[in-house]
Design a protein around this motif. Structure first.
Motif, mmCIF file in Angstrom:
data_model
loop_
_atom_site.group_PDB
_atom_site.id
_atom_site.type_symbol
_atom_site.label_atom_id
_atom_site.label_comp_id
_atom_site.label_asym_id
_atom_site.label_seq_id
_atom_site.Cartn_x
_atom_site.Cartn_y
_atom_site.Cartn_z
ATOM 1 N N LEU A 1 0.874 -1.267 0.074
ATOM 2 C CA LEU A 1 0.187 0.166 -0.091
ATOM 3 C C LEU A 1 0.854 1.268 0.001
ATOM 4 O O LEU A 1 0.497 2.409 -0.541
ATOM 5 C CB LEU A 1 -0.831 -0.053 1.129
ATOM 6 N N SER A 2 2.111 1.161 0.825
ATOM 7 C CA SER A 2 2.961 2.397 0.841
ATOM 8 C C SER A 2 3.369 2.514 -0.455
ATOM 9 O O SER A 2 3.499 3.989 -0.986
ATOM 10 C CB SER A 2 3.954 2.083 1.921
ATOM 11 N N ARG A 3 3.818 1.694 -1.134
ATOM 12 C CA ARG A 3 4.620 1.827 -2.328
ATOM 13 C C ARG A 3 3.471 2.346 -3.393
ATOM 14 O O ARG A 3 3.690 3.160 -4.237
ATOM 15 C CB ARG A 3 5.071 0.226 -3.090
ATOM 16 N N ALA A 4 2.364 1.915 -3.626
ATOM 17 C CA ALA A 4 1.215 2.260 -4.267
ATOM 18 C C ALA A 4 0.805 3.893 -4.148
ATOM 19 O O ALA A 4 0.963 4.490 -4.890
ATOM 20 C CB ALA A 4 -0.115 1.470 -4.381
ATOM 21 N N HIS A 5 0.695 3.930 -2.915
ATOM 22 C CA HIS A 5 0.487 5.294 -2.504
ATOM 23 C C HIS A 5 1.482 6.316 -2.959
ATOM 24 O O HIS A 5 1.159 7.649 -3.431
ATOM 25 C CB HIS A 5 0.145 5.625 -1.136
ATOM 26 N N GLN A 6 2.794 6.094 -2.634
ATOM 27 C CA GLN A 6 3.948 6.815 -3.177
ATOM 28 C C GLN A 6 3.915 6.725 -4.700
ATOM 29 O O GLN A 6 4.044 8.188 -5.159
ATOM 30 C CB GLN A 6 5.235 6.146 -2.787
#
Length: 101
Positions: free
Chosen positions: A63-68
């Motif tokens: 999720l963090s990678r997608a959000h970034q």
């Protein structure tokens, strides 16, 4: 069950009739964000899989990678919907939206 939910979401997106929204599943979030930005899509729904590795750490990192990836291209998170099947987290449907100017 997972395929039925995906089919229902894609059918719903098709009936809306707006080319500014796309459902993209089973793809690299950075590539999806890049494609969405190059096509100037207003909103994108992405499937973030949580079935690889440790669910809590792997899902959070995904999720963090997608959000970034999307934030870098000017998109905001609109919705994060977990998908749970038989008590197990399978992944998330995440919708990003680019603010209209």
């Amino acid at each position: 069950m997972h395929r039925i939910l995906l089919a229902a979401l894609l059918a719903a997106a098709a009936t809306v009739g707006t080319p500014a929204h796309a459902g993209l599943f089973d793809k690299n979030p950075d590539q999806v964000a890049q494609d969405a930005a190059s096509k100037n899509l207003h909103a994108v729904t992405l499937w973030v899989d949580a079935t690889w590795g440790f669910r809590n750490q792997g899902a959070a990192n995904a999720l963090s990678r997608a959000h970034q990836a999307f934030a870098t291209r000017g998109y905001d998170v609109v919705s994060v919907e977990p998908y749970i099947e038989n008590g197990d987290l399978q992944g998330f449907f995440v919708t990003y939206q680019k603010p209209r100017s």
